[in-house]
Design a protein around this motif. Structure first.
Motif, short mmCIF file in Angstrom:
data_model
loop_
_atom_site.label_atom_id
_atom_site.label_comp_id
_atom_site.label_asym_id
_atom_site.label_seq_id
_atom_site.Cartn_x
_atom_site.Cartn_y
_atom_site.Cartn_z
N GLY A 29 38.07 41.84 15.07
CA GLY A 29 37.37 42.04 13.81
C GLY A 29 37.10 40.74 13.08
N LEU A 30 36.60 40.88 11.86
CA LEU A 30 36.29 39.72 11.03
C LEU A 30 37.59 39.16 10.46
CD1 LEU A 30 33.79 38.19 9.89
CD2 LEU A 30 34.02 39.63 7.85
N ILE A 31 37.78 37.86 10.60
CA ILE A 31 38.96 37.22 10.03
C ILE A 31 38.52 36.00 9.24
CG2 ILE A 31 40.52 38.01 11.86
CD1 ILE A 31 40.45 35.14 12.94
N HIS A 32 39.36 35.59 8.33
CA HIS A 32 39.13 34.37 7.55
C HIS A 32 40.09 33.32 8.07
CE1 HIS A 32 36.60 36.74 4.95
NE2 HIS A 32 37.57 37.62 4.86
N ALA A 33 39.55 32.17 8.44
CA ALA A 33 40.38 31.14 9.05
C ALA A 33 39.92 29.76 8.60
CB ALA A 33 40.31 31.24 10.58
N TRP A 34 40.84 28.80 8.73
CA TRP A 34 40.52 27.41 8.42
C TRP A 34 39.59 26.84 9.48
CZ3 TRP A 34 41.62 25.94 3.77
CH2 TRP A 34 42.77 26.37 3.13
N VAL A 35 38.58 26.09 9.03
CA VAL A 35 37.66 25.36 9.90
C VAL A 35 37.58 23.94 9.33
CG1 VAL A 35 35.27 25.16 10.70
CG2 VAL A 35 36.32 27.43 10.48
N TYR A 36 37.70 22.95 10.19
CA TYR A 36 37.56 21.56 9.75
C TYR A 36 36.08 21.19 9.77
CZ TYR A 36 42.60 20.92 9.93
OH TYR A 36 43.94 21.03 9.69
N VAL A 37 35.60 20.69 8.63
CA VAL A 37 34.20 20.32 8.46
C VAL A 37 34.16 18.85 8.04
CG1 VAL A 37 32.06 20.80 7.19
CG2 VAL A 37 33.64 22.68 7.74
N ALA A 38 33.34 18.08 8.73
CA ALA A 38 33.25 16.64 8.43
C ALA A 38 32.76 16.40 7.01
CB ALA A 38 32.34 15.95 9.44
N ASN A 39 33.40 15.47 6.34
CA ASN A 39 32.99 15.10 5.00
C ASN A 39 31.68 14.32 5.05
OD1 ASN A 39 35.19 16.30 3.70
ND2 ASN A 39 36.48 14.53 4.17
N LYS A 40 30.83 14.51 4.06
CA LYS A 40 29.49 13.93 4.06
C LYS A 40 29.50 12.42 4.24
CE LYS A 40 27.26 17.62 1.57
NZ LYS A 40 26.54 18.07 0.41
N ALA A 41 30.49 11.73 3.70
CA ALA A 41 30.55 10.27 3.83
C ALA A 41 30.78 9.83 5.27
CB ALA A 41 31.65 9.71 2.93
N MET A 42 31.21 10.74 6.12
CA MET A 42 31.51 10.42 7.52
C MET A 42 30.37 10.76 8.48
SD MET A 42 34.45 9.13 7.13
CE MET A 42 34.73 8.79 8.84
N LEU A 43 29.27 11.31 7.96
CA LEU A 43 28.18 11.78 8.81
C LEU A 43 27.21 10.65 9.17
CD1 LEU A 43 27.31 15.19 7.14
CD2 LEU A 43 28.96 14.69 8.96
N LYS A 44 26.76 10.70 10.40
CA LYS A 44 25.75 9.76 10.88
C LYS A 44 25.03 10.42 12.04
CE LYS A 44 25.06 5.05 12.43
NZ LYS A 44 25.71 3.78 12.79
N GLU A 45 23.72 10.35 12.03
CA GLU A 45 22.92 10.96 13.09
C GLU A 45 22.76 9.98 14.25
OE1 GLU A 45 22.20 14.17 12.99
OE2 GLU A 45 23.12 14.23 11.01
N GLY A 46 22.39 10.50 15.41
CA GLY A 46 22.11 9.67 16.57
C GLY A 46 23.34 9.22 17.33
#
Length: 154
Positions: free
Chosen positions: A89-106
């Protein structure tokens, strides 16, 4: 997604269940701090897409803090609660999401990093696993001088 990596990090879990994060896609845009040009995984909103993985039921709720140093939280990644679709079923769980200052394309992930994601094959659909297998990446090698070299697989 690699249960052996969880164990090697000393993180005890009671159960591992396939999980899907709907309306998101897996991206490699979190820059590695010590490896220019190398990326780590992140999730990004993408209507109609899906990220497949595994959610671990930890021994205690507080054990999530054991993951924080490995994920660079709170500086490199933030820990956020998302709704995941699972066989139970549907559960709520922790997900690690990169902070915007750490993002870079390519950027590209390293092959050994992708192998940890591929170790989650038991929790992926065949199509998703094939996507991971075909992900452009960088192989880390050591040349005769002992210096790290990079070989691009695209």
């Amino acid at each position: 997604m690699n249960p052996d990596r969880m164990r090697a990090r000393g993180i005890d879990f009671r159960e591992a269940v396939a999980a899907s994060l709907l309306d998101f896609k897996l991206v490699f845009n979190k820059q590695a701090t010590a490896k220019p040009g190398i990326a780590y995984a992140n999730v990004a909103y993408a209507r109609g897409e899906c990220v497949e993985g595994v959610v671990y039921r930890l021994a205690t709720a507080e054990d999530i803090t054991l993951m924080d140093p490995f994920e660079g939280s709170p500086v490199r990644y933030s820990r956020e609660v998302y709704s995941l679709h699972t066989s139970v079923g549907l559960i709520h769980a922790w997900v690690y999401v990169a902070n915007k200052a750490m993002l870079k394309e390519g950027l590209l992930p390293e092959r050994n990093y992708l192998n940890h994601l591929l170790a989650g094959k038991a929790w992926h659909s065949e199509a998703y696993h094939q996507r991971l297998l075909n992900e452009p990446c960088v192989d880390s090698t050591v040349d005769n001088s002992g210096k790290d070299g990079l070989i691009y697989n695209v």
